[in-house]
Design a protein around this motif. Structure first.
Motif, PDB file in Angstrom:
ATOM      1  N   GLU A   1      -2.388   5.135   9.759  1.00  0.00           N
ATOM      2  CA  GLU A   1      -0.995   4.791   9.475  1.00  0.00           C
ATOM      3  C   GLU A   1      -0.752   3.297   9.680  1.00  0.00           C
ATOM      4  O   GLU A   1      -0.028   2.658   8.899  1.00  0.00           O
ATOM      5  CB  GLU A   1      -0.061   5.612  10.372  1.00  0.00           C
ATOM      6  CG  GLU A   1      -0.008   7.091  10.059  1.00  0.00           C
ATOM      7  CD  GLU A   1      -1.248   7.857  10.511  1.00  0.00           C
ATOM      8  OE1 GLU A   1      -1.482   8.962   9.982  1.00  0.00           O
ATOM      9  OE2 GLU A   1      -1.988   7.344  11.394  1.00  0.00           O
ATOM     10  N   ALA A   2      -1.348   2.733  10.712  1.00  0.00           N
ATOM     11  CA  ALA A   2      -1.196   1.295  10.958  1.00  0.00           C
ATOM     12  C   ALA A   2      -1.821   0.476   9.835  1.00  0.00           C
ATOM     13  O   ALA A   2      -1.249  -0.532   9.404  1.00  0.00           O
ATOM     14  CB  ALA A   2      -1.843   0.928  12.296  1.00  0.00           C
ATOM     15  N   VAL A   3      -2.991   0.894   9.352  1.00  0.00           N
ATOM     16  CA  VAL A   3      -3.627   0.186   8.238  1.00  0.00           C
ATOM     17  C   VAL A   3      -2.745   0.275   6.996  1.00  0.00           C
ATOM     18  O   VAL A   3      -2.579  -0.710   6.258  1.00  0.00           O
ATOM     19  CB  VAL A   3      -5.033   0.742   7.961  1.00  0.00           C
ATOM     20  CG1 VAL A   3      -5.640   0.079   6.724  1.00  0.00           C
ATOM     21  CG2 VAL A   3      -5.943   0.523   9.163  1.00  0.00           C
ATOM     22  N   GLY A   4      -2.147   1.432   6.748  1.00  0.00           N
ATOM     23  CA  GLY A   4      -1.218   1.564   5.630  1.00  0.00           C
ATOM     24  C   GLY A   4      -0.040   0.621   5.752  1.00  0.00           C
ATOM     25  O   GLY A   4       0.397   0.008   4.765  1.00  0.00           O
ATOM     26  N   ASN A   5       0.486   0.461   6.956  1.00  0.00           N
ATOM     27  CA  ASN A   5       1.585  -0.489   7.178  1.00  0.00           C
ATOM     28  C   ASN A   5       1.153  -1.917   6.876  1.00  0.00           C
ATOM     29  O   ASN A   5       1.901  -2.696   6.274  1.00  0.00           O
ATOM     30  CB  ASN A   5       2.076  -0.392   8.622  1.00  0.00           C
ATOM     31  CG  ASN A   5       2.830   0.892   8.907  1.00  0.00           C
ATOM     32  OD1 ASN A   5       3.238   1.607   7.994  1.00  0.00           O
ATOM     33  ND2 ASN A   5       3.024   1.195  10.181  1.00  0.00           N
ATOM     34  N   ALA A   6      -0.053  -2.274   7.308  1.00  0.00           N
ATOM     35  CA  ALA A   6      -0.560  -3.625   7.056  1.00  0.00           C
ATOM     36  C   ALA A   6      -0.726  -3.879   5.566  1.00  0.00           C
ATOM     37  O   ALA A   6      -0.434  -4.980   5.069  1.00  0.00           O
ATOM     38  CB  ALA A   6      -1.882  -3.831   7.786  1.00  0.00           C
TER      39      ALA A   6
END
Length: 559
Positions: free
Chosen positions: A260-265
């Motif tokens: 999810e964090a990678v998607g946000n980035a």
């Protein structure tokens, strides 16, 4: 000092063992009290170097973080690693050492932190390769970890005009074209930088600073920031205090570095028009975190309905400090919140959604709202086609409004950028061509060979809108124009780029999101070196590096 409950620490060895005894002897001789030896032991990874302006301020920052760690009840240990700088480390072997230094730093951190069995890490990140390296190391080690952003540099004034490193970089092309003298370029270079920190544009360094915050790995409000500003130094002190709390909370890196964090980035990169290099770095971070994630596909999917919300140099007229004053990454994430995973955790202990609730709203000028974007397209685009079946990347934000959306021209193939730059002076490079620089990828170099200097020189020579470039070599986030980078598979892996000949028609279609050639010729691996001739680190890297679409991480191939 904040009182914390007694937490078992992996760094506290069993009394009476050899590990306990010999370490106690070492540390007692260093003046470390027995009480301090029982505290959380915090590594401060300092990429300080006197070789580059990117890093020259970090020694003082390391001392500041260490003081904050001590005040919070921890025991700090400063650790030095390789410090790669894109404008210094590229001098040798046509830039081949630059990309491999990213993974060298990761391994260096692992050896120091795991070898000593420390409890947590604060990373001081500055130039292009250090931020992704630190995020990769954090993901690999899965200890409590925080990234401290080193900040951007200020430019200067030359001939009555504001200038910066980007101005210097592109003016090499003006010299090659005969419109600027070497003396003038030297005087411009002397005036181009007036302080420490990384390149001031939204190039790879500032992009990765922003994405480190988007990933949740910095203290809120960290990026972008001017080097040695009070804002930057405040975040550094906060990191020193917070890292000790994270040890007691058991908040390790992989609880933050999630899919999810990678998607946000990715969403932040698309909205800002970040460097093309961020895709490979996000893929590498995901790989080190053992995430089952195809980042190239993720960028491609998210880009289908993404829009660009800011035009920060070199993508447009606004400066990176304008983005900082508009609220920085926290405001970007507030603006993008409907597209983000709001429950993603950050090193602050708060979620993305909780931080967005207290962030400043977009100003509507430097940072726009999604219903009123700078452009109705994302800043980055994945192209596919017969020339790049596994994808290639265009920084759409840097293409320029006057550039044709569909470019077709004959290929002009160069084995390296020196020959291509010479072609600017002798007329070999002509309007209407598609310049192909190949055999320059992570395996073809080995280590990506610089193509970025040619692209900058091309713009400096006034040909940026008239010539396209297709390459598997290393680009800079400062590059702009119709540049198709990170062609996958690379020519060294026998990708279609290896079979292109002078005169072959190449078509780049931004609307169709394709890059094609006809005919597609099968060819053996094309490299810019003789395989097996490299010794030392580059030879080891060539044996271990994986494909760039999976982050080009260094892992021994499966048998």
């Amino acid at each position: 000092m904040t009182e914390h409950p007694k937490t078992p620490l992996r760094s506290n060895f069993t009394p009476g063992t050899s590990r306990w005894a010999v370490r106690r002897a070492q540390w007692s001789a260093m003046g470390i009290s027995l009480e301090d030896q029982e505290k959380p032991k915090i590594a401060i990874v300092n990429t300080s170097s006197k070789l580059s302006v990117c890093f020259i301020h970090l020694d003082d920052v390391a001392d500041m973080v260490a003081e904050a760690v001590r005040a919070a009840g921890g025991l700090p240990f400063e650790i030095r690693t390789t410090a790669p700088s894109d404008f210094i480390t590229t001098a040798g072997r046509d830039g081949r050492y630059l990309m491999p230094t990213r993974d060298l730093v990761v391994n260096d951190v692992e050896a120091a932190v795991e070898g000593a069995v420390l409890d947590a890490v604060v990373f001081l990140s500055s130039c292009d390769k250090t931020t992704p390296a630190h995020l990769m190391a954090a993901a690999r080690l899965d200890l409590p970890s925080i990234v401290v952003i080193g900040g951007y540099q200020r430019g200067g004034t030359f001939a009555g005009c504001s200038v910066d490193i980007d101005t210097v970089y592109e003016s090499v092309g003006a010299v090659a074209a005969g419109t600027m003298t070497v003396q003038e370029l030297g005087e411009l270079a002397d005036a181009g930088i007036t302080g420490p920190g990384v390149c001031a544009g939204l190039a790879t360094a500032n992009t990765m600073h922003c994405l480190a915050e988007a990933l949740g790995m910095t203290m809120p409000g960290s990026a972008p920031t001017r080097a040695n500003s009070e804002r930057m130094l405040t975040r550094a002190r906060e990191a020193g205090r917070r890292i000790v709390e994270m040890v007691h909370e058991g908040l390790s890196a992989r609880k933050v570095l999630t899919a999810e964090a990678v998607g946000n980035a990715v969403e932040v990169a698309l909205a800002l028009g970040g460097s093309v290099n961020c895709v490979r770095h996000l893929a590498a971070i995901a790989a080190e975190a053992d995430l089952d994630l195809d980042v190239v596909n993720l960028v491609e999917e998210r880009a289908r309905d993404a829009v660009q919300l800011a035009a920060i140099r070199p993508n447009g007229p606004d400066q990176v400090w304008d983005l900082e004053e508009a609220g920085g990454v926290q405001t970007v994430m507030r603006t993008l919140l409907p597209r983000l995973h709001s429950g993603a955790l950050t090193v602050s202990g708060r979620t993305v959604g909780e931080l967005a609730a207290v962030a400043r709203p977009a100003d509507g000028t430097v940072l726009r709202e999604p219903h009123d974007p700078v452009t109705p397209e994302p800043g980055l685009l994945i192209l596919r086609g017969s020339l790049a079946p596994d994808g290639a990347i265009v920084k759409l934000a840097g293409v320029g409004a006057g550039t044709s959306r569909r470019f077709q021209g004959p290929a002009k193939v160069f084995a390296g950028e020196r020959e291509a730059i010479a072609g600017l002076g002798d007329g070999t490079v002509r309007p209407g061509q598609v310049i192909v620089l190949r055999g320059m990828g992570v395996r073809g170099g080995p280590g990506t060979v610089f193509a970025a200097n040619f692209v900058a020189a091309l713009n400096g020579a006034g040909l940026g809108g008239q010539v396209a470039v297709v390459t598997d070599g290393e680009l800079s986030g400062l590059n702009h124009g119709l540049i198709v980078g990170q062609v996958m598979p690379e020519a060294a892996d026998g990708g279609p780029l290896a079979g292109v000949r002078d005169g072959d028609p190449i078509t780049i279609d931004l609307d169709a999101r394709t890059v094609d050639t006809d005919p597609v010729r099968q060819a053996g691996p094309v490299t810019s070196h003789e395989p097996g001739t490299d010794r030392g680190w580059l030879g080891q890297y060539a044996e271990l590096v994986g494909p760039i679409q999976r982050g080009a991480v260094t892992r021994r191939p499966a048998k």
